[in-house]
Motif scaffolding. Structure first.
Motif, PDB file in Angstrom:
ATOM      1  N   ILE A  89     -81.989 -48.383  26.162  1.00  0.00           N
ATOM      2  CA  ILE A  89     -82.760 -49.221  27.091  1.00  0.00           C
ATOM      3  C   ILE A  89     -81.843 -50.182  27.834  1.00  0.00           C
ATOM      4  O   ILE A  89     -81.967 -50.377  29.048  1.00  0.00           O
ATOM      5  N   ARG A 233     -87.483 -44.902  25.790  1.00  0.00           N
ATOM      6  CA  ARG A 233     -87.517 -46.174  26.525  1.00  0.00           C
ATOM      7  C   ARG A 233     -88.951 -46.667  26.682  1.00  0.00           C
ATOM      8  O   ARG A 233     -89.242 -47.850  26.459  1.00  0.00           O
ATOM      9  N   LEU A 237     -90.367 -50.113  25.066  1.00  0.00           N
ATOM     10  CA  LEU A 237     -90.858 -51.175  25.949  1.00  0.00           C
ATOM     11  C   LEU A 237     -92.307 -51.523  25.638  1.00  0.00           C
ATOM     12  O   LEU A 237     -92.708 -52.688  25.726  1.00  0.00           O
ATOM     13  N   LEU A 253     -92.781 -55.981  32.252  1.00  0.00           N
ATOM     14  CA  LEU A 253     -92.856 -54.835  31.352  1.00  0.00           C
ATOM     15  C   LEU A 253     -93.856 -53.799  31.858  1.00  0.00           C
ATOM     16  O   LEU A 253     -93.597 -52.595  31.801  1.00  0.00           O
TER      17      LEU A 253
END
Length: 292
Positions: A89, A233, A237, A253
């Motif tokens: 990430i 990822r 997240l 986000l």
């Protein structure tokens, strides 16, 4: 003249080299004060190759040794998963100069540092001295042939037969239908196993031809790896999203996850367009022929 079984000699030598390299890299990581991202990634690759070697050589390795080595390598991979995912990430977001990205990167780097420190503490357990001694005593006993392996004319013939088994496993699990992240991930794992097994078989039997352009394997693995990185990822997240209360953090986000989901959809579509019936036929046809 040595009375050791030639296959046992070859397998022990190959395993010893693999384990020594894992132990060497682990030792360097345990003492390192620099960036650990790439060294840990390289060590994880070597551990996966070690697992592939254990599976490939399983008919020759004493069962107790096989199970203990496999458990040790798998345990390290599990313990280093989170740090590696965080690193994926961070590499993806480091070019984003927005305020939201900067705030998230600070948190990610803090968490990665904690995970890497934990890996440094645990990596010392990747020590194989006593296990190599046990392998040596059990595998290289005078005149001892592999007890579980079927009789073969030579070590090279045995290696070819084992590689055929790996190829047949892949052929028996052909994916049909639409691709998603899980089906792409499973194919990626099988392709990795195929490549590692090809390396192992070649080290014993000499050059092995798959009747295909082997760059295709690399391209397939790269495309599937990109899909997997995006899936990791997004999952990570979302985990951070659940723990953030500030609206600015949530907004960033949500935007990033939405963008990554769109990119993942495009990558899956590109993969479907690339992995055409014609290309699959070429790939699986080459495995079915298993030309040596």
């Amino acid at each position: 003249m040595s009375t050791h079984h030639p296959l046992s000699l070859l397998v022990f030598g190959s395993l010893e080299k693999c384990l020594d390299e894992i132990q060497r890299k682990g030792s360097l990581i345990s003492r390192s004060t620099s960036n650990l991202g790439e060294p840990i990634h390289d060590l994880r690759v070597d551990c996966r190759k070690g697992l592939a070697a254990l599976d490939f050589y399983k008919p020759v390795i004493p069962q107790s040794c096989h199970e203990r080595l496999r458990s040790k390598l798998r345990k390290f991979l599990r313990r280093s998963n989170l740090g590696r995912d965080l690193d994926v990430i961070i590499q993806a977001l480091k070019e984003d100069d927005s305020q939201g990205a900067a705030q998230l990167l600070r948190r990610l780097k803090k968490d990665r540092k904690r995970e890497f420190r934990d890996v440094q503490k645990k990596v010392g357990k990747l020590e194989f001295g006593s296990m190599k001694t046990k392998l040596h005593s059990q595998m290289l006993a005078p005149s001892l042939a592999p007890t579980q392996a079927a009789p073969v004319a030579s070590a090279a013939d045995w290696a070819k037969q084992e590689f055929q088994k790996v190829a047949l496993q892949i052929l028996s699990d052909i994916h049909v239908g639409e691709w998603d992240t899980e089906s792409a991930h499973q194919l990626r794992l099988r392709i990795k196993k195929l490549r590692y097994s090809l390396e192992l078989a070649t080290s014993i039997a000499g050059e092995i031809s798959l009747s295909m352009d082997e760059s295709l394997l690399s391209q397939v693995q790269r495309m599937l790896g990109e899909i997997n990185d995006l899936a990791v990822r997004i999952r990570m997240l979302r985990g951070y999203q659940c723990g953030r209360k500030r609206r600015k953090d949530q907004a960033f986000l949500e935007k990033q996850i939405s963008a990554d989901n769109q990119e993942l959809d495009r990558s899956l579509q590109q993969w479907s367009e690339f992995w055409t019936p014609e290309r699959q036929s070429c790939f699986y046809g080459a495995l079915a022929k298993r030309t040596f």
